[in-house]
Each structure stands twice: as structure tokens, then as C-alpha cells.
Design a protein around this motif. Structure first.
Motif, mmCIF file in Angstrom:
data_model
loop_
_atom_site.group_PDB
_atom_site.id
_atom_site.type_symbol
_atom_site.label_atom_id
_atom_site.label_comp_id
_atom_site.label_asym_id
_atom_site.label_seq_id
_atom_site.Cartn_x
_atom_site.Cartn_y
_atom_site.Cartn_z
ATOM 1 N N ILE A 272 52.711 47.258 20.451
ATOM 2 C CA ILE A 272 51.370 47.305 19.852
ATOM 3 C C ILE A 272 50.565 46.071 20.241
ATOM 4 C CG2 ILE A 272 50.108 47.186 17.664
ATOM 5 C CD1 ILE A 272 52.251 49.102 16.533
ATOM 6 N N ARG A 273 51.173 44.907 20.202
ATOM 7 C CA ARG A 273 50.462 43.678 20.595
ATOM 8 C C ARG A 273 49.988 43.749 22.046
ATOM 9 N NH1 ARG A 273 53.825 40.943 16.975
ATOM 10 N NH2 ARG A 273 55.532 40.773 18.446
ATOM 11 N N ILE A 274 50.858 44.243 22.924
ATOM 12 C CA ILE A 274 50.495 44.363 24.341
ATOM 13 C C ILE A 274 49.316 45.316 24.517
ATOM 14 C CG2 ILE A 274 51.275 45.251 26.584
ATOM 15 C CD1 ILE A 274 54.103 44.163 25.747
ATOM 16 N N ILE A 275 49.393 46.474 23.878
ATOM 17 C CA ILE A 275 48.322 47.456 24.008
ATOM 18 C C ILE A 275 47.020 46.914 23.433
ATOM 19 C CG2 ILE A 275 47.518 49.751 23.328
ATOM 20 C CD1 ILE A 275 50.518 50.603 23.388
ATOM 21 N N MET A 276 47.084 46.303 22.252
ATOM 22 C CA MET A 276 45.870 45.755 21.622
ATOM 23 C C MET A 276 45.230 44.707 22.525
ATOM 24 S SD MET A 276 45.289 47.015 18.564
ATOM 25 C CE MET A 276 45.097 46.136 17.052
ATOM 26 N N ARG A 277 46.030 43.842 23.112
ATOM 27 C CA ARG A 277 45.514 42.753 23.938
ATOM 28 C C ARG A 277 44.925 43.264 25.248
ATOM 29 N NH1 ARG A 277 48.492 40.369 27.687
ATOM 30 N NH2 ARG A 277 50.448 40.890 26.662
ATOM 31 N N THR A 278 45.569 44.247 25.866
ATOM 32 C CA THR A 278 45.164 44.668 27.206
ATOM 33 C C THR A 278 44.178 45.841 27.219
ATOM 34 O OG1 THR A 278 47.163 46.015 27.392
ATOM 35 C CG2 THR A 278 47.249 43.810 28.326
ATOM 36 N N ALA A 279 44.099 46.620 26.148
ATOM 37 C CA ALA A 279 43.200 47.780 26.120
ATOM 38 C C ALA A 279 41.843 47.444 25.515
ATOM 39 C CB ALA A 279 43.846 48.931 25.352
ATOM 40 N N ARG A 280 41.738 46.315 24.857
ATOM 41 C CA ARG A 280 40.483 45.926 24.204
ATOM 42 C C ARG A 280 39.454 45.507 25.253
ATOM 43 N NH1 ARG A 280 42.191 41.911 20.492
ATOM 44 N NH2 ARG A 280 42.478 43.586 19.018
ATOM 45 N N THR A 281 38.199 45.922 25.042
ATOM 46 C CA THR A 281 37.119 45.474 25.921
ATOM 47 C C THR A 281 36.451 44.262 25.286
ATOM 48 O OG1 THR A 281 35.572 47.021 24.888
ATOM 49 C CG2 THR A 281 36.650 47.750 26.887
ATOM 50 N N GLY A 282 36.317 43.216 26.056
ATOM 51 C CA GLY A 282 35.711 41.995 25.540
ATOM 52 C C GLY A 282 36.611 41.282 24.560
ATOM 53 N N ILE A 283 36.114 40.234 23.978
ATOM 54 C CA ILE A 283 36.902 39.423 23.044
ATOM 55 C C ILE A 283 37.111 40.145 21.718
ATOM 56 C CG2 ILE A 283 36.911 37.273 21.708
ATOM 57 C CD1 ILE A 283 35.386 36.006 24.084
ATOM 58 N N LYS A 284 36.074 40.800 21.225
ATOM 59 C CA LYS A 284 36.154 41.455 19.919
ATOM 60 C C LYS A 284 36.384 42.956 20.011
ATOM 61 C CE LYS A 284 33.456 38.103 17.390
ATOM 62 N NZ LYS A 284 32.384 37.889 16.429
ATOM 63 N N GLY A 285 36.329 43.517 21.199
ATOM 64 C CA GLY A 285 36.489 44.951 21.340
ATOM 65 C C GLY A 285 35.174 45.678 21.139
ATOM 66 N N ALA A 286 35.214 47.006 21.300
ATOM 67 C CA ALA A 286 34.012 47.825 21.175
ATOM 68 C C ALA A 286 34.387 49.226 20.707
ATOM 69 C CB ALA A 286 33.295 47.898 22.517
ATOM 70 N N PHE A 287 33.391 49.955 20.195
ATOM 71 C CA PHE A 287 33.624 51.351 19.843
ATOM 72 C C PHE A 287 34.148 52.079 21.073
ATOM 73 C CE2 PHE A 287 30.312 50.498 16.589
ATOM 74 C CZ PHE A 287 31.084 50.801 15.477
ATOM 75 N N GLY A 288 35.122 52.946 20.882
ATOM 76 C CA GLY A 288 35.668 53.712 21.997
ATOM 77 C C GLY A 288 36.848 53.073 22.691
ATOM 78 N N ASP A 289 37.281 51.888 22.214
ATOM 79 C CA ASP A 289 38.447 51.244 22.832
ATOM 80 C C ASP A 289 39.719 52.044 22.566
ATOM 81 O OD1 ASP A 289 37.039 49.208 23.990
ATOM 82 O OD2 ASP A 289 37.656 47.677 22.563
ATOM 83 N N GLY A 290 39.762 52.790 21.485
ATOM 84 C CA GLY A 290 40.898 53.668 21.240
ATOM 85 C C GLY A 290 41.576 53.464 19.908
ATOM 86 N N LYS A 291 42.728 54.119 19.773
ATOM 87 C CA LYS A 291 43.530 54.077 18.554
ATOM 88 C C LYS A 291 45.003 54.033 18.940
ATOM 89 C CE LYS A 291 40.663 55.140 14.975
ATOM 90 N NZ LYS A 291 39.449 54.511 15.416
ATOM 91 N N ILE A 292 45.803 53.490 18.018
ATOM 92 C CA ILE A 292 47.256 53.470 18.178
ATOM 93 C C ILE A 292 47.856 54.146 16.956
ATOM 94 C CG2 ILE A 292 49.327 52.036 18.358
ATOM 95 C CD1 ILE A 292 47.550 49.894 19.671
ATOM 96 N N PHE A 293 48.781 55.061 17.195
ATOM 97 C CA PHE A 293 49.476 55.775 16.124
ATOM 98 C C PHE A 293 50.971 55.528 16.277
ATOM 99 C CE2 PHE A 293 45.695 58.104 17.386
ATOM 100 C CZ PHE A 293 45.040 58.282 16.180
ATOM 101 N N VAL A 294 51.662 55.347 15.169
ATOM 102 C CA VAL A 294 53.112 55.134 15.182
ATOM 103 C C VAL A 294 53.751 56.198 14.291
ATOM 104 C CG1 VAL A 294 54.984 53.533 14.659
ATOM 105 C CG2 VAL A 294 52.802 52.652 15.515
ATOM 106 N N SER A 295 54.813 56.818 14.800
ATOM 107 C CA SER A 295 55.531 57.816 14.012
ATOM 108 C C SER A 295 57.022 57.717 14.304
ATOM 109 C CB SER A 295 55.011 59.226 14.313
ATOM 110 O OG SER A 295 55.077 59.501 15.683
ATOM 111 N N PRO A 296 57.842 58.130 13.332
ATOM 112 C CA PRO A 296 59.287 58.096 13.550
ATOM 113 C C PRO A 296 59.718 59.176 14.545
ATOM 114 C CG PRO A 296 58.792 59.008 11.388
ATOM 115 C CD PRO A 296 57.487 58.586 11.994
ATOM 116 N N VAL A 297 60.770 58.867 15.304
ATOM 117 C CA VAL A 297 61.399 59.842 16.202
ATOM 118 C C VAL A 297 62.786 60.103 15.630
ATOM 119 C CG1 VAL A 297 62.280 60.273 18.518
ATOM 120 C CG2 VAL A 297 60.114 59.057 18.210
ATOM 121 N N GLU A 298 62.997 61.311 15.195
ATOM 122 C CA GLU A 298 64.256 61.659 14.544
ATOM 123 C C GLU A 298 65.415 61.698 15.528
ATOM 124 O OE1 GLU A 298 65.617 65.459 12.044
ATOM 125 O OE2 GLU A 298 63.675 64.608 11.476
ATOM 126 N N THR A 299 65.202 62.388 16.660
ATOM 127 C CA THR A 299 66.263 62.551 17.650
ATOM 128 C C THR A 299 65.639 62.722 19.020
ATOM 129 O OG1 THR A 299 67.486 63.808 15.973
ATOM 130 C CG2 THR A 299 68.357 63.875 18.190
#
Length: 109
Positions: free
Chosen positions: A71-98
Motif C-alpha cells: 500500500i505504501r508503494i502504491i500510494m507513493r508512486t501512483a499519486r500525482t503531485g505532492i498532495k495528489g489529485a482527483f482521479g488518482d485512484g483507490k486501493i481495496f484490501v480483502s482477505p483471500v481464503e484459499t
């Protein structure tokens, strides 16, 4: 196991994937997707685009520590500019059972 799904701008994919690989996360699935967020699309002149091209990156990790790193890597590298902008995206986390490897039929631990 946990799955991290990130929906990001297409122009950021190369940087994100490169940084994930360098950090020891080579196993990634990437796909082209279309969608919209809170802004409900974008208007350029008289043309309204209600679905915008994005990329979805999926990474399955073994534990919370790896999840936090990804998550830290994605947040740091996918953000536009220092503060980010609308449309930079979203991150979702979910469990993987198997998970299974198709070629061997073995369960992935």
C-alpha cells in the motif's frame, strides 16, 4: 493471505510495477478497466466522459506487514503531485481464503 486491489491512472502503472518488483513483490496481475469516482466523469468542452480509462493492479500478499508495504508503494508512486489529485485512484484490501496453483493443483500457503 490478503489481496490488494489498486485502481490507478494508466500513466502510473509502469512506475508502480517497477517499484513493487524492486521491493520484492513480483507477482502482480494487471488489467485495463473503465470507471468513474466521486467526480462522476469529466467534461472537456462540450463532451462529457462518464467512464475513464484506469488500470487495476492485483497483488496477493502473505501478511499484514507485506500489505502495508504494498500500500505504501502504491500510494507513493501512483499519486500525482505532492498532495495528489482527483482521479488518482483507490486501493481495496480483502482477505483471500484459499489459492491454488493450476499446474500442480497444490494449495498456495
Amino acid at each position: 493471505m490478503l489481496m490488494v486491489r489498486a485502481i490507478i491512472r494508466p500513466e502510473k502503472v509502469g512506475t508502480v510495477l517497477s517499484e513493487l518488483l524492486s521491493a520484492g513483490f513480483p507477482e502482480v496481475t494487471k488489467m485495463d478497466v473503465f470507471g468513474r469516482g466521486k467526480q462522476k466523469g469529466i467534461k472537456v468542452g462540450d463532451i462529457y466522459y462518464d467512464e475513464l480509462p484506469k488500470e487495476m493492479i492485483l497483488v496477493v500478499v502473505k501478511n499484514e506487514e507485506d500489505k502495508d508495504d504494498v500500500i505504501r508503494i502504491i500510494m507513493r508512486t501512483a499519486r500525482t503531485g505532492i498532495k495528489g489529485a482527483f482521479g488518482d485512484g483507490k486501493i481495496f484490501v480483502s482477505p483471500v481464503e484459499t489459492a491454488y496453483t493450476i499446474s500442480s493443483g497444490k494449495e498456495v500457503l
